[in-house]
Motif scaffolding. Sequence first.
Motif, PDB file in Angstrom:
ATOM      1  N   MET A  27       0.823  -1.154  -0.118  1.00  0.00           N
ATOM      2  CA  MET A  27       0.091   0.027   0.225  1.00  0.00           C
ATOM      3  C   MET A  27       0.824   1.229   0.092  1.00  0.00           C
ATOM      4  N   VAL A  28       2.061   1.313   0.462  1.00  0.00           N
ATOM      5  CA  VAL A  28       2.933   2.372   0.457  1.00  0.00           C
ATOM      6  C   VAL A  28       4.219   2.295  -0.469  1.00  0.00           C
ATOM      7  N   HIS A  29       4.699   3.081  -1.008  1.00  0.00           N
ATOM      8  CA  HIS A  29       5.865   3.134  -1.938  1.00  0.00           C
ATOM      9  C   HIS A  29       7.205   2.982  -1.165  1.00  0.00           C
ATOM     10  N   PHE A  30       7.935   1.955  -1.452  1.00  0.00           N
ATOM     11  CA  PHE A  30       9.191   1.849  -1.147  1.00  0.00           C
ATOM     12  C   PHE A  30       9.269   1.577   0.414  1.00  0.00           C
ATOM     13  N   ILE A  31       8.756   0.892   0.939  1.00  0.00           N
ATOM     14  CA  ILE A  31       8.853   0.495   2.447  1.00  0.00           C
ATOM     15  C   ILE A  31       9.769  -0.390   2.891  1.00  0.00           C
ATOM     16  N   ASN A  32      10.451  -0.316   3.655  1.00  0.00           N
ATOM     17  CA  ASN A  32      11.537  -1.224   4.217  1.00  0.00           C
ATOM     18  C   ASN A  32      10.835  -2.653   4.693  1.00  0.00           C
ATOM     19  N   LEU A  33       9.795  -2.746   4.757  1.00  0.00           N
ATOM     20  CA  LEU A  33       9.209  -3.985   4.756  1.00  0.00           C
ATOM     21  C   LEU A  33       8.673  -4.407   3.219  1.00  0.00           C
ATOM     22  N   PRO A  34       9.457  -4.753   2.569  1.00  0.00           N
ATOM     23  CA  PRO A  34       9.077  -5.037   1.160  1.00  0.00           C
ATOM     24  C   PRO A  34       7.932  -5.791   0.857  1.00  0.00           C
ATOM     25  N   ALA A  35       7.383  -5.731  -0.337  1.00  0.00           N
ATOM     26  CA  ALA A  35       6.109  -6.385  -0.804  1.00  0.00           C
ATOM     27  C   ALA A  35       6.340  -7.742  -1.397  1.00  0.00           C
ATOM     28  N   ASP A  36       7.349  -8.598  -0.626  1.00  0.00           N
ATOM     29  CA  ASP A  36       8.017  -9.817  -0.931  1.00  0.00           C
ATOM     30  C   ASP A  36       7.605 -10.795   0.082  1.00  0.00           C
ATOM     31  N   LYS A  37       6.818 -11.659  -0.331  1.00  0.00           N
ATOM     32  CA  LYS A  37       6.111 -12.812   0.506  1.00  0.00           C
ATOM     33  C   LYS A  37       7.406 -13.525   1.367  1.00  0.00           C
ATOM     34  N   ASP A  38       8.234 -14.013   0.608  1.00  0.00           N
ATOM     35  CA  ASP A  38       9.470 -14.801   1.018  1.00  0.00           C
ATOM     36  C   ASP A  38      10.227 -13.975   2.228  1.00  0.00           C
ATOM     37  N   ILE A  39      10.343 -12.930   1.950  1.00  0.00           N
ATOM     38  CA  ILE A  39      11.065 -11.990   2.827  1.00  0.00           C
ATOM     39  C   ILE A  39      10.199 -11.613   4.134  1.00  0.00           C
ATOM     40  N   ILE A  40       9.187 -11.278   3.809  1.00  0.00           N
ATOM     41  CA  ILE A  40       8.205 -11.013   5.155  1.00  0.00           C
ATOM     42  C   ILE A  40       7.912 -12.080   5.990  1.00  0.00           C
ATOM     43  N   ALA A  41       7.880 -13.314   5.347  1.00  0.00           N
ATOM     44  CA  ALA A  41       7.921 -14.694   6.187  1.00  0.00           C
ATOM     45  C   ALA A  41       9.063 -15.081   6.969  1.00  0.00           C
ATOM     46  N   ASP A  42      10.138 -14.703   6.062  1.00  0.00           N
ATOM     47  CA  ASP A  42      11.527 -14.798   7.006  1.00  0.00           C
ATOM     48  C   ASP A  42      11.873 -14.037   8.029  1.00  0.00           C
ATOM     49  N   LYS A  43      11.067 -12.619   7.885  1.00  0.00           N
ATOM     50  CA  LYS A  43      11.253 -11.759   9.141  1.00  0.00           C
ATOM     51  C   LYS A  43      10.329 -12.306  10.186  1.00  0.00           C
ATOM     52  N   ILE A  44       9.394 -12.621   9.913  1.00  0.00           N
ATOM     53  CA  ILE A  44       8.185 -13.331  11.037  1.00  0.00           C
ATOM     54  C   ILE A  44       8.899 -14.261  11.702  1.00  0.00           C
ATOM     55  N   ARG A  45       9.518 -15.243  11.007  1.00  0.00           N
ATOM     56  CA  ARG A  45      10.242 -16.225  11.742  1.00  0.00           C
ATOM     57  C   ARG A  45      11.312 -15.821  12.512  1.00  0.00           C
TER      58      ARG A  45
END
Length: 388
Positions: A27-45
């Motif tokens: 929803m937001v331009h260029f956030i450092n929580l990238p719109a990448d499912k794998d990266i977000i999943a890794d961050k949660i773990r």
Amino acid sequence: MGDALGMYLIRRAREEDLDTLLKLAKMVHFINLPADKDIIADKIRRSQRSFRAAATGEPASFDDSGLGLGRHAPLFMFVIADAVTGNALGTSSIIARMGGPGNPNIALELSRRELFSVDLQTGMTHIIGRLVLDESGPTEIGGLILGPSYRNHPDKIGKQLSLVRFHYMGLHREQFADRVLAEMMGPITPDGQNSFWEYFGRRFINLTYYEADKFCQYSREFMISLLPKEDIYLTLLPPEARALLAKVGPETLPARRMLENLGFRYPGRVDPFDGGPHLEARTAEIELVRNTRRAEFGGACAENEARGRAFVSVESDRGEFRCVYAPFVERGDTILIPPGHAELLEIDRGERIGFTPVETGERKTLRESGATAESAKAATSGRKRVGS
């Protein structure tokens, strides 16, 4: 209290939050929580391992299988959820130590240089930028993102998400560095561009703002290699680019003011991508961190008995973290909160809790300031993990 807020539960991020966090990131331009499912999943773990290690007092260990920069550092991702539906409404994060030897944070340090001609009897003042590589590993706050319908919400959900990080730092002071850094986002155009990048960064790195920001998820070596090490006369930039130095956009201005009210200061450093200011504070001097302590839950109280609000939290040895921003009554060494908030925490009388009282000044700030401090650039990528 007459200024009752709605009830929300702040907790650590879970696997079931993945789809919601992915939607927020888009929803937001260029956030450092990238719109990448794998990266977000890794961050949660990684966040879950970090919470568990902090609860047990053991060091968190991370292997090389993680994605993105900072994957070896403890990361704490918070989610705020509606008390009725349980739906995640937003997120924020802390990186315990960002960077270190061989993996520096990068900034432009600004200074003024005065030149004078005796013959002409006139002079010029120039703004000089010099690349700074910081390997000290400060704690970095960021990743504050809210769904559009919850920005500027009367319950100031964004403020709760922002301030809870200092509550957690106070509970686990040993996990965090002596300095806290917040990288504030510079002004961005509606199409997600930034004039400072176009006139400065792109002269040395032939990537679009989007491409460079995305690549920072994995490496910052290209910035160190391609940006000049010598003094840069920023006077050579067009006025519209110079005007962005150390400035933030209108959505980020309330966040900057909030952090400055908490004691954060601008040390003369800006981001080499968008020119946004870096703010920092000594951890021990942040009032919310300093005032955090452990206490005993003394049971329920009527909301009209309370004379203030506080962050009240409970943790398990598995790393579960649950927190509410609740009215409270302090009786001796015990803290009482209304029954609805106690139910959200799932606690019984006599249990140990985390407690950060929010004084009248901070309560006014929480209710009256703007909400999405970092919603434009926040948390845990290679370049900016805060928006702050």
